[in-house]
Motif scaffolding. Sequence first.
Motif, PDB file in Angstrom:
ATOM      1  N   GLY A  27       0.810  -1.208   0.000  1.00 41.22           N
ATOM      2  CA  GLY A  27       0.000   0.000   0.000  1.00 41.22           C
ATOM      3  C   GLY A  27       0.845   1.260   0.000  1.00 41.22           C
ATOM      4  N   ALA A  28       0.189   2.390   0.262  1.00 43.59           N
ATOM      5  CA  ALA A  28       0.832   3.703   0.199  1.00 43.59           C
ATOM      6  C   ALA A  28       1.073   4.252   1.604  1.00 43.59           C
ATOM      7  CB  ALA A  28      -0.043   4.678  -0.600  1.00 43.59           C
ATOM      8  N   SER A  29       2.310   4.609   1.891  1.00 45.11           N
ATOM      9  CA  SER A  29       2.665   5.093   3.226  1.00 45.11           C
ATOM     10  C   SER A  29       1.912   6.366   3.590  1.00 45.11           C
ATOM     11  CB  SER A  29       4.176   5.321   3.308  1.00 45.11           C
ATOM     12  OG  SER A  29       4.623   6.145   2.245  1.00 45.11           O
ATOM     13  N   ILE A  30       1.629   7.220   2.600  1.00 41.81           N
ATOM     14  CA  ILE A  30       0.972   8.490   2.898  1.00 41.81           C
ATOM     15  C   ILE A  30      -0.437   8.260   3.458  1.00 41.81           C
ATOM     16  CG2 ILE A  30       0.014   8.807   0.579  1.00 41.81           C
ATOM     17  CD1 ILE A  30       1.521  11.562   2.827  1.00 41.81           C
ATOM     18  N   ILE A  90       4.618  11.860  14.308  1.00 42.96           N
ATOM     19  CA  ILE A  90       3.539  11.104  13.675  1.00 42.96           C
ATOM     20  C   ILE A  90       4.100   9.931  12.874  1.00 42.96           C
ATOM     21  CG2 ILE A  90       1.734  11.207  11.910  1.00 42.96           C
ATOM     22  CD1 ILE A  90       1.164  14.077  12.811  1.00 42.96           C
ATOM     23  N   ALA A  91       5.191  10.168  12.127  1.00 42.34           N
ATOM     24  CA  ALA A  91       5.769   9.114  11.294  1.00 42.34           C
ATOM     25  C   ALA A  91       6.264   7.944  12.133  1.00 42.34           C
ATOM     26  CB  ALA A  91       6.895   9.684  10.443  1.00 42.34           C
ATOM     27  N   ASN A  92       6.860   8.231  13.290  1.00 40.78           N
ATOM     28  CA  ASN A  92       7.305   7.145  14.171  1.00 40.78           C
ATOM     29  C   ASN A  92       6.118   6.382  14.743  1.00 40.78           C
ATOM     30  OD1 ASN A  92      10.352   6.845  14.805  1.00 40.78           O
ATOM     31  ND2 ASN A  92      10.064   9.056  14.633  1.00 40.78           N
ATOM     32  N   GLU A  93       5.065   7.099  15.107  1.00 39.09           N
ATOM     33  CA  GLU A  93       3.846   6.453  15.582  1.00 39.09           C
ATOM     34  C   GLU A  93       3.260   5.551  14.498  1.00 39.09           C
ATOM     35  OE1 GLU A  93      -0.675   7.979  15.848  1.00 39.09           O
ATOM     36  OE2 GLU A  93       0.729   9.144  17.078  1.00 39.09           O
ATOM     37  N   ILE A 130      10.660  13.149   5.103  1.00 34.65           N
ATOM     38  CA  ILE A 130      10.706  12.903   6.551  1.00 34.65           C
ATOM     39  C   ILE A 130      10.148  11.522   6.878  1.00 34.65           C
ATOM     40  CG2 ILE A 130       9.667  13.586   8.750  1.00 34.65           C
ATOM     41  CD1 ILE A 130       9.980  16.483   7.913  1.00 34.65           C
ATOM     42  N   VAL A 131       9.062  11.148   6.237  1.00 36.25           N
ATOM     43  CA  VAL A 131       8.465   9.834   6.474  1.00 36.25           C
ATOM     44  C   VAL A 131       9.406   8.729   6.006  1.00 36.25           C
ATOM     45  CG1 VAL A 131       6.529   8.313   5.896  1.00 36.25           C
ATOM     46  CG2 VAL A 131       6.131  10.761   6.292  1.00 36.25           C
ATOM     47  N   ALA A 132       9.969   8.897   4.812  1.00 38.97           N
ATOM     48  CA  ALA A 132      10.895   7.900   4.265  1.00 38.97           C
ATOM     49  C   ALA A 132      12.112   7.738   5.160  1.00 38.97           C
ATOM     50  CB  ALA A 132      11.319   8.295   2.859  1.00 38.97           C
ATOM     51  N   GLN A 133      12.606   8.854   5.706  1.00 39.12           N
ATOM     52  CA  GLN A 133      13.786   8.781   6.570  1.00 39.12           C
ATOM     53  C   GLN A 133      13.480   8.031   7.865  1.00 39.12           C
ATOM     54  OE1 GLN A 133      16.988   9.976   5.635  1.00 39.12           O
ATOM     55  NE2 GLN A 133      17.448   8.562   7.321  1.00 39.12           N
TER      56      GLN A 133
END
Length: 256
Positions: A27-30, A90-93, A130-133
């Motif tokens: 799926g899509a991370s976003i 949020i990305a870590n969560e 930021i999400v990818a990192q």
Amino acid sequence: MPNADRPLPGDAPIVAFFDVDNTLLRGASIFHIAKAARRRGLISVRDIVRFGWHQATFLSVGENKRHMASIKDRALELLSGYSAAELVVIANEVFDRDIEPRLWPETVELTREHLRKGHSVWLITASPQIVAQVIADRLGLTGALGTRAETVDGMFTGRLDGPVLHGEQKAVAARDLIAGTDVDLAHCWAYSDSSNDIPLLTAVGNRVVVNPDAALSKHAKAAGWTILQLKRSSIRDAQRTVRREARVARPARRGK
């Protein structure tokens, strides 16, 4: 006899590039970022329905430019006024709650195989940088290349800082990454599910298409590229290929 698990003098550095959505992650991370934003009250039900529609379409037929433009524009609008630090939280969560359970174990293991060879492993995705990192950091990878959103004093402006990392732009980003180093793309690897990534796959010497969409499957068969369907027999074959054909590498050096 030299130890095959250690770089030999003069071995060229190697980079392995991995797409994220539908290659590393189902799926899509976003979409998962949008769900987390909804839980925090940052976006509306209408927004999450729109992201959900994109997710369902993406899983069934893959990416297309119209979907990419729609999701990019709305995502940038939603980011406006929030801080980069908030997105990292949020990305870590999201990684713990939504992304980690949806990672393809087979593709993750291939990243490990490259790391064991001494290769640099970079995620390369249209998703936010930021999400990818965060995904790269949590998986212990070398780094991530993603779409950059403009910030001023740590706050998102709602504008891009450069192009969406999609299609030809991924090939451009890969070349920019190795510019000034002694990395040769002819010795590098790339993994993707999407025909949009043909420019990136063409730019490297070793390409593996993972659960490819119809257009990429057709192209890969005609070009003689490796096609990996995510099942136990295929992943064992792919791991053996990396072990057998990928050279042990040393870190890249910058030119003087």
